[in-house]
Write an enzyme that holds these catalytic residues in place. Sequence first.
Site, PDB file in Angstrom:
ATOM      1  N   ASP A  14     -14.140  47.272  89.269  1.00  0.00           N
ATOM      2  CA  ASP A  14     -13.579  45.966  89.645  1.00  0.00           C
ATOM      3  C   ASP A  14     -12.054  45.969  89.685  1.00  0.00           C
ATOM      4  O   ASP A  14     -11.418  44.946  89.409  1.00  0.00           O
ATOM      5  CB  ASP A  14     -14.070  44.859  88.691  1.00  0.00           C
ATOM      6  CG  ASP A  14     -15.570  44.906  88.499  1.00  0.00           C
ATOM      7  OD1 ASP A  14     -16.275  44.999  89.513  1.00  0.00           O
ATOM      8  OD2 ASP A  14     -16.028  44.871  87.340  1.00  0.00           O
ATOM      9  N   LYS A  17     -10.630  47.539  94.715  1.00  0.00           N
ATOM     10  CA  LYS A  17     -10.643  48.587  95.747  1.00  0.00           C
ATOM     11  C   LYS A  17     -10.756  48.000  97.155  1.00  0.00           C
ATOM     12  O   LYS A  17     -10.166  48.537  98.092  1.00  0.00           O
ATOM     13  CB  LYS A  17     -11.810  49.555  95.487  1.00  0.00           C
ATOM     14  CG  LYS A  17     -11.648  50.348  94.196  1.00  0.00           C
ATOM     15  CD  LYS A  17     -12.824  51.249  93.924  1.00  0.00           C
ATOM     16  CE  LYS A  17     -14.027  50.574  93.330  1.00  0.00           C
ATOM     17  NZ  LYS A  17     -13.950  50.160  91.940  1.00  0.00           N
ATOM     18  N   LYS A  19      -9.486  45.412  98.583  1.00  0.00           N
ATOM     19  CA  LYS A  19      -8.220  45.036  99.211  1.00  0.00           C
ATOM     20  C   LYS A  19      -7.447  46.270  99.669  1.00  0.00           C
ATOM     21  O   LYS A  19      -6.816  46.274 100.722  1.00  0.00           O
ATOM     22  CB  LYS A  19      -7.380  44.214  98.218  1.00  0.00           C
ATOM     23  CG  LYS A  19      -6.034  43.864  98.806  1.00  0.00           C
ATOM     24  CD  LYS A  19      -5.226  42.938  97.933  1.00  0.00           C
ATOM     25  CE  LYS A  19      -3.808  42.888  98.451  1.00  0.00           C
ATOM     26  NZ  LYS A  19      -2.928  42.035  97.679  1.00  0.00           N
ATOM     27  N   GLY A  41     -19.953  45.793  93.916  1.00  0.00           N
ATOM     28  CA  GLY A  41     -19.812  44.493  94.578  1.00  0.00           C
ATOM     29  C   GLY A  41     -18.411  44.319  95.091  1.00  0.00           C
ATOM     30  O   GLY A  41     -17.461  44.457  94.331  1.00  0.00           O
ATOM     31  N   HIS A  42     -18.275  44.106  96.388  1.00  0.00           N
ATOM     32  CA  HIS A  42     -16.944  43.787  96.890  1.00  0.00           C
ATOM     33  C   HIS A  42     -17.013  42.538  97.747  1.00  0.00           C
ATOM     34  O   HIS A  42     -17.857  42.406  98.626  1.00  0.00           O
ATOM     35  CB  HIS A  42     -16.291  44.948  97.655  1.00  0.00           C
ATOM     36  CG  HIS A  42     -17.251  45.959  98.163  1.00  0.00           C
ATOM     37  ND1 HIS A  42     -17.576  47.077  97.439  1.00  0.00           N
ATOM     38  CD2 HIS A  42     -17.958  46.009  99.299  1.00  0.00           C
ATOM     39  CE1 HIS A  42     -18.453  47.779  98.122  1.00  0.00           C
ATOM     40  NE2 HIS A  42     -18.709  47.157  99.252  1.00  0.00           N
ATOM     41  N   THR A 130     -26.840  46.354  85.596  1.00  0.00           N
ATOM     42  CA  THR A 130     -26.931  45.286  86.591  1.00  0.00           C
ATOM     43  C   THR A 130     -28.396  44.958  86.898  1.00  0.00           C
ATOM     44  O   THR A 130     -28.676  44.059  87.678  1.00  0.00           O
ATOM     45  CB  THR A 130     -26.206  45.692  87.892  1.00  0.00           C
ATOM     46  OG1 THR A 130     -26.815  46.898  88.387  1.00  0.00           O
ATOM     47  CG2 THR A 130     -24.727  45.935  87.658  1.00  0.00           C
ATOM     48  N   ARG A 144     -36.294  65.573  90.224  1.00  0.00           N
ATOM     49  CA  ARG A 144     -36.856  66.192  91.433  1.00  0.00           C
ATOM     50  C   ARG A 144     -38.129  65.505  91.925  1.00  0.00           C
ATOM     51  O   ARG A 144     -39.040  66.130  92.440  1.00  0.00           O
ATOM     52  CB  ARG A 144     -37.116  67.697  91.185  1.00  0.00           C
ATOM     53  CG  ARG A 144     -35.827  68.425  90.889  1.00  0.00           C
ATOM     54  CD  ARG A 144     -36.076  69.787  90.360  1.00  0.00           C
ATOM     55  NE  ARG A 144     -36.746  69.713  89.066  1.00  0.00           N
ATOM     56  CZ  ARG A 144     -36.889  70.755  88.259  1.00  0.00           C
ATOM     57  NH1 ARG A 144     -36.431  71.927  88.610  1.00  0.00           N
ATOM     58  NH2 ARG A 144     -37.485  70.611  87.104  1.00  0.00           N
ATOM     59  N   GLN A 225     -17.676  51.473  91.346  1.00  0.00           N
ATOM     60  CA  GLN A 225     -17.477  51.411  89.880  1.00  0.00           C
ATOM     61  C   GLN A 225     -16.114  52.016  89.527  1.00  0.00           C
ATOM     62  O   GLN A 225     -15.193  51.902  90.319  1.00  0.00           O
ATOM     63  CB  GLN A 225     -18.613  52.122  89.135  1.00  0.00           C
ATOM     64  CG  GLN A 225     -19.938  51.386  89.147  1.00  0.00           C
ATOM     65  CD  GLN A 225     -20.784  51.679  90.352  1.00  0.00           C
ATOM     66  OE1 GLN A 225     -20.927  52.814  90.756  1.00  0.00           O
ATOM     67  NE2 GLN A 225     -21.390  50.669  90.943  1.00  0.00           N
ATOM     68  N   THR A 240     -22.554  54.073  84.117  1.00  0.00           N
ATOM     69  CA  THR A 240     -23.563  54.003  85.164  1.00  0.00           C
ATOM     70  C   THR A 240     -24.162  55.401  85.303  1.00  0.00           C
ATOM     71  O   THR A 240     -23.774  56.322  84.568  1.00  0.00           O
ATOM     72  CB  THR A 240     -22.969  53.432  86.469  1.00  0.00           C
ATOM     73  OG1 THR A 240     -24.051  53.168  87.377  1.00  0.00           O
ATOM     74  CG2 THR A 240     -21.949  54.373  87.109  1.00  0.00           C
ATOM     75  N   THR A 304     -23.188  40.340  89.331  1.00  0.00           N
ATOM     76  CA  THR A 304     -24.062  39.675  88.363  1.00  0.00           C
ATOM     77  C   THR A 304     -23.568  38.284  87.956  1.00  0.00           C
ATOM     78  O   THR A 304     -24.269  37.557  87.266  1.00  0.00           O
ATOM     79  CB  THR A 304     -24.164  40.525  87.081  1.00  0.00           C
ATOM     80  OG1 THR A 304     -22.835  40.752  86.619  1.00  0.00           O
ATOM     81  CG2 THR A 304     -24.836  41.849  87.341  1.00  0.00           C
ATOM     82  N   ARG A 306     -21.449  37.741  85.805  1.00  0.00           N
ATOM     83  CA  ARG A 306     -21.096  37.749  84.380  1.00  0.00           C
ATOM     84  C   ARG A 306     -19.587  37.664  84.214  1.00  0.00           C
ATOM     85  O   ARG A 306     -18.836  38.212  85.021  1.00  0.00           O
ATOM     86  CB  ARG A 306     -21.570  39.051  83.719  1.00  0.00           C
ATOM     87  CG  ARG A 306     -23.057  39.177  83.604  1.00  0.00           C
ATOM     88  CD  ARG A 306     -23.463  40.475  82.958  1.00  0.00           C
ATOM     89  NE  ARG A 306     -23.217  41.617  83.823  1.00  0.00           N
ATOM     90  CZ  ARG A 306     -23.577  42.859  83.538  1.00  0.00           C
ATOM     91  NH1 ARG A 306     -24.174  43.131  82.408  1.00  0.00           N
ATOM     92  NH2 ARG A 306     -23.342  43.840  84.372  1.00  0.00           N
ATOM     93  N   SER A 414      -0.252  45.253  93.954  1.00  0.00           N
ATOM     94  CA  SER A 414      -0.841  44.051  94.528  1.00  0.00           C
ATOM     95  C   SER A 414      -0.370  42.843  93.715  1.00  0.00           C
ATOM     96  O   SER A 414      -0.522  42.806  92.492  1.00  0.00           O
ATOM     97  CB  SER A 414      -2.362  44.169  94.519  1.00  0.00           C
ATOM     98  OG  SER A 414      -2.920  42.944  94.891  1.00  0.00           O
TER      99      SER A 414
HETATM  100  P1  IMP Z   1     -25.946  50.107  86.163  1.00  0.00           P
HETATM  101  O1  IMP Z   1     -24.983  50.784  87.079  1.00  0.00           O
HETATM  102  O2  IMP Z   1     -26.610  48.899  86.768  1.00  0.00           O
HETATM  103  O3  IMP Z   1     -26.931  51.059  85.570  1.00  0.00           O
HETATM  104  O4  IMP Z   1     -25.086  49.539  84.919  1.00  0.00           O
HETATM  105  C1  IMP Z   1     -24.481  50.400  83.979  1.00  0.00           C
HETATM  106  C2  IMP Z   1     -23.113  49.876  83.556  1.00  0.00           C
HETATM  107  O5  IMP Z   1     -22.215  49.962  84.654  1.00  0.00           O
HETATM  108  C3  IMP Z   1     -23.106  48.416  83.131  1.00  0.00           C
HETATM  109  O6  IMP Z   1     -22.161  48.261  82.096  1.00  0.00           O
HETATM  110  C4  IMP Z   1     -22.628  47.687  84.366  1.00  0.00           C
HETATM  111  O7  IMP Z   1     -22.028  46.458  84.050  1.00  0.00           O
HETATM  112  C5  IMP Z   1     -21.626  48.687  84.894  1.00  0.00           C
HETATM  113  N1  IMP Z   1     -21.401  48.557  86.337  1.00  0.00           N
HETATM  114  C6  IMP Z   1     -22.200  48.941  87.356  1.00  0.00           C
HETATM  115  N2  IMP Z   1     -21.638  48.662  88.530  1.00  0.00           N
HETATM  116  C7  IMP Z   1     -20.443  48.109  88.285  1.00  0.00           C
HETATM  117  C8  IMP Z   1     -19.367  47.634  89.112  1.00  0.00           C
HETATM  118  O8  IMP Z   1     -19.403  47.684  90.346  1.00  0.00           O
HETATM  119  N3  IMP Z   1     -18.281  47.132  88.453  1.00  0.00           N
HETATM  120  C9  IMP Z   1     -18.193  47.112  87.106  1.00  0.00           C
HETATM  121  N4  IMP Z   1     -19.160  47.537  86.304  1.00  0.00           N
HETATM  122  C10 IMP Z   1     -20.276  48.043  86.880  1.00  0.00           C
END
Ligand code: IMP
Length: 431
Positions: A14, A17, A19, A41-42, A130, A144, A225, A240, A304, A306, A414
């Site tokens: 987050d 990226k 922009k 998510g962008h 997520t 595999r 990420q 992740t 999410t 959040r 930025s």
């Molecule tokens: P997962 O990628 O859904 O398995 O989540 C694993 C961890 O990565 C969690 O803490 C998520 O909040 C974090 N995460 C996954 N994608 C993003 C993202 O795009 N931005 C920030 N945190 C992320």
Amino acid sequence: MVNSISLLGLQWGDEGKGKVVDLLSKDIHAAVRYQGGHNAGHTLIVGEKKVVFHLLPSSICHKHIKCYLGRGVVISLDALFSEIDDAFEFIGDIRERLVISYASCLIQPYHIKIDQLRERSRSGTKIGTTGRGIGPAYEDRVGRRSIRVADLYDPKVLKVKLEEALDIYNFLIKRHAEDQQEDLNELLDKNLEQAERLRPFVGNVISDIKQFQEDKKTVLFEGAQGVLLDYSLGTYPFVTSSNSSLGGIASGVGISPTQIDYSLGISKAYTTRVGEGPFPTELGHNSEIGHLIAKKGEEVGATTGRLRRCGWLDAVLLSHSVYLNGINGICLTKIDVLDGLETIKICVDYSSSLSNEEILESMALSDVQPIYIELEGWQEPTAGISRFEDLNDTAVFFIKKIEELCGAPVVMISTGPRREDTIIREYPLKK
Ligand code: IMP
């Protein structure tokens, strides 16, 4: 000349990226995602409208850029088709400029179920995923037994692979939720139906990118990420399941690691994190400054919804990310969020029973105490400034301190959400 540029988040994701992609887009011919899935998510502003993409690269809204999802991306076809529909509405037909690798692995409904069921039943080690099936899909890839895009076009193989998968997953799902097991025939039909819709998008990523390189066109490798969420280099197990660092590009696309000419790292002027896991400089939403940063920075997750956890910049981690990813230049985002603070802290060291080398090797950050330097804040706003000369001296001092601590130049800054709110000190794609 820069023909291949990587764009990586240097923190926990987050960093902004999208922009930066937008700012570089005029000089980009192809953009490739190499890891992650629809957990990213962008938010893109197309005209007056706001659209959020999770799986498609941010570059998709630039009509001259050909976009690729490489073999390292895990693909939910439901998510993909919904984004293709959104793209059609907001951008137009993207059939001619979206290519998905035959070798990409698919996220199936059972991956999503098991991701959510596991998180719900976990007590001590909730990751805060997520809930989109990312982890289980990557487990199958390494195990595999993934269903890859190519398998969709061989019904016999597809049926056998689905059978094998359901053998495992229906057993696991049964433990948590008896009534949520998957039916083989339904799943097979769904996959075969989706295969037809997917067909025009499937292609050969390696040879296409090779051609772009031979033609001296510029290719952008879009990380999702952030480096600290990389499952090998990040804050394991609170990560992740993909290689979000530079190292993921080679295997996630199919190019040599020596092909990246410029590595651009994005970092906020402070730090945020969503989900669980250690965060040494966290301020907490109950602290006045933590609350202020969250509010002013609009720190809410695009995937999410959040609230993001917020804290001071951690230069120990940032300089580690710079090193691990051979960063040539940093783009510092959201500096304007710090406007008006009396003092600004940067973590420059840790107090712990372990040495910093041991901490960074293990990424065991839960018991470290940050040691800060405290800098004077600035009252004269940086918001909306587009020339470095117009920044106040205190903000310039802050930027130079970051360069000194991290060993890389801050090439872009930025100063607000709009494209114009950007200082470009050194354009990474200069001819
Ligand atoms: P997962 O990628 O859904 O398995 O989540 C694993 C961890 O990565 C969690 O803490 C998520 O909040 C974090 N995460 C996954 N994608 C993003 C993202 O795009 N931005 C920030 N945190 C992320």
